[in-house]
Design a protein around this motif. Structure first.
Motif, PDB file in Angstrom:
ATOM      1  N   PRO A 191     -23.959  48.600 -23.738  1.00  0.00           N
ATOM      2  CA  PRO A 191     -23.873  47.212 -23.242  1.00  0.00           C
ATOM      3  C   PRO A 191     -24.680  47.000 -21.959  1.00  0.00           C
ATOM      4  O   PRO A 191     -25.175  45.893 -21.726  1.00  0.00           O
ATOM      5  N   LEU A 192     -24.830  48.042 -21.153  1.00  0.00           N
ATOM      6  CA  LEU A 192     -25.640  47.915 -19.930  1.00  0.00           C
ATOM      7  C   LEU A 192     -27.112  47.731 -20.275  1.00  0.00           C
ATOM      8  O   LEU A 192     -27.811  46.908 -19.678  1.00  0.00           O
ATOM      9  N   VAL A 225     -28.374  46.453 -23.002  1.00  0.00           N
ATOM     10  CA  VAL A 225     -28.561  45.107 -23.546  1.00  0.00           C
ATOM     11  C   VAL A 225     -28.480  44.065 -22.429  1.00  0.00           C
ATOM     12  O   VAL A 225     -29.280  43.122 -22.370  1.00  0.00           O
ATOM     13  N   ALA A 226     -27.534  44.243 -21.509  1.00  0.00           N
ATOM     14  CA  ALA A 226     -27.359  43.291 -20.401  1.00  0.00           C
ATOM     15  C   ALA A 226     -28.603  43.234 -19.526  1.00  0.00           C
ATOM     16  O   ALA A 226     -29.042  42.162 -19.113  1.00  0.00           O
ATOM     17  N   VAL A 227     -29.183  44.399 -19.242  1.00  0.00           N
ATOM     18  CA  VAL A 227     -30.378  44.424 -18.395  1.00  0.00           C
ATOM     19  C   VAL A 227     -31.526  43.684 -19.081  1.00  0.00           C
ATOM     20  O   VAL A 227     -32.234  42.888 -18.450  1.00  0.00           O
ATOM     21  N   ASP A 279     -31.386  41.233 -21.297  1.00  0.00           N
ATOM     22  CA  ASP A 279     -31.130  39.784 -21.287  1.00  0.00           C
ATOM     23  C   ASP A 279     -31.218  39.215 -19.869  1.00  0.00           C
ATOM     24  O   ASP A 279     -31.830  38.179 -19.640  1.00  0.00           O
ATOM     25  N   GLY A 280     -30.572  39.893 -18.947  1.00  0.00           N
ATOM     26  CA  GLY A 280     -30.505  39.367 -17.579  1.00  0.00           C
ATOM     27  C   GLY A 280     -31.881  39.290 -16.940  1.00  0.00           C
ATOM     28  O   GLY A 280     -32.209  38.319 -16.248  1.00  0.00           O
TER      29      GLY A 280
END
Lengths: 195, 195
Positions: free
Chosen positions: B158-159, B161-163, B165-166
């Motif tokens: 999840p990290l 993917v988050a990076v 997107d963010g």
């Protein structure tokens, strides 16, 4: 002005302030539900029991209401810049996980802000410049000019911000599957580790 | 059916497919500019020189057009799941930095998808379940059951993917200030480091 007149003026200012705050809260909800472009002043007015004409007395345009919503946003994280610490960031993410409504409002607004000519675009652009600088400062206070892994605070800061934002989308879509505070703590641990 | 009839049927199917693809491309642009809720079938029709009635012949509803847009999304990353590698992810982010339009479309859609009853919500929720599993697989192939820092692939995914997107939001808002591919490489280096 007599004492009574002064009191009345104060009360009326207070009532006006309260009414404005109530309208801003309603706008936050409507934006969470529909986004900003999908939000209408009529929907906000209805939620606070005003006519649209009555609402315009407080906020003459939809954009003026958006400005008030964004100013509200700036209030919450209003820990003075110099007081932020890495462990407070973890607490902020824990706290965010208890207020999905407001996180939904701002995740929706951030998403919209990248579309053409969006009225929140300038706000978010400036906000991220400020937040990255702020986060670099937090990391410098914690680690000095290099993190244990060798990154400078300035290079780690956009990653820190990206993880916070990106996890919010995953969590809003699927709160059962995504442990947002736990994942963020994992990331902070990664940042603090030696290369 | 004669050979000529068969050819005509094929040509007409091909023309129809081409027309559909053209409409989907126009829809991607309109969503990048206005978001999905702000997009109108009339604006898409105008862009491809059709009447709105003509467009409905290809896509009977706005939601049907959205489905086609999301299917298009699924095409691009269509490296078979088993073929992804960590270094390919870095290349994907480099590639994304050369196509701001399409990244803008999907960043806007992701943002909207967290609002109430958004028609892309189910799509993004399922997509993230799949992408997190996929990324966990990539990390397992690279590092085994524990990354060098001790995280399991499932906790690191999840990290990752988050990076991705963010960083896209920060970069879309301010491409001059944010080196998206460089920041993503920094993150991959962090992931691969020993605790």
């Amino acid at each position: 002005m007599s004492y009574g007149d002064a009191m009345n003026a104060t009360n009326s200012r207070t009532r006006r302030e309260e009414r404005r705050a109530e309208i801003v809260r309603a706008a936050l909800e409507v934006i969470a539900e529909r986004g900003y472009r999908g939000a209408s002043l009529a929907a906000v007015a209805e939620r606070v029991g005003l006519t649209q004409q009555g609402l315009l007395h407080y906020f003459p345009t939809k954009d003026a209401l958006l400005v008030a919503v964004l100013e509200e946003r700036d209030q919450w994280d209003a820990v003075p810049d110099s007081r932020w610490r890495v462990d407070l960031l973890a607490s902020l993410v824990e706290y965010n996980a208890m207020r999905p409504g407001i996180i939904q409002t701002f995740s929706a607004l951030l998403g919209e802000s990248v579309t053409e000519g969006h009225p929140a675009r300038g706000y978010f652009t400036e906000r991220y410049v400020r937040v990255r600088a702020n986060m670099a400062g937090v990391l410098r206070t914690e680690y000095g000019d290099r993190l244990p892994n060798g990154l400078t605070p300035e290079r780690a800061a956009p990653l820190l911000v990206a993880v916070m934002d990106g996890l919010q989308y995953q969590w809003l879509l699927d709160p059962e599957s995504v442990d947002m505070p736990g994942a963020f703590r994992d990331f902070l641990a990664l940042l603090g580790e030696e290369a």
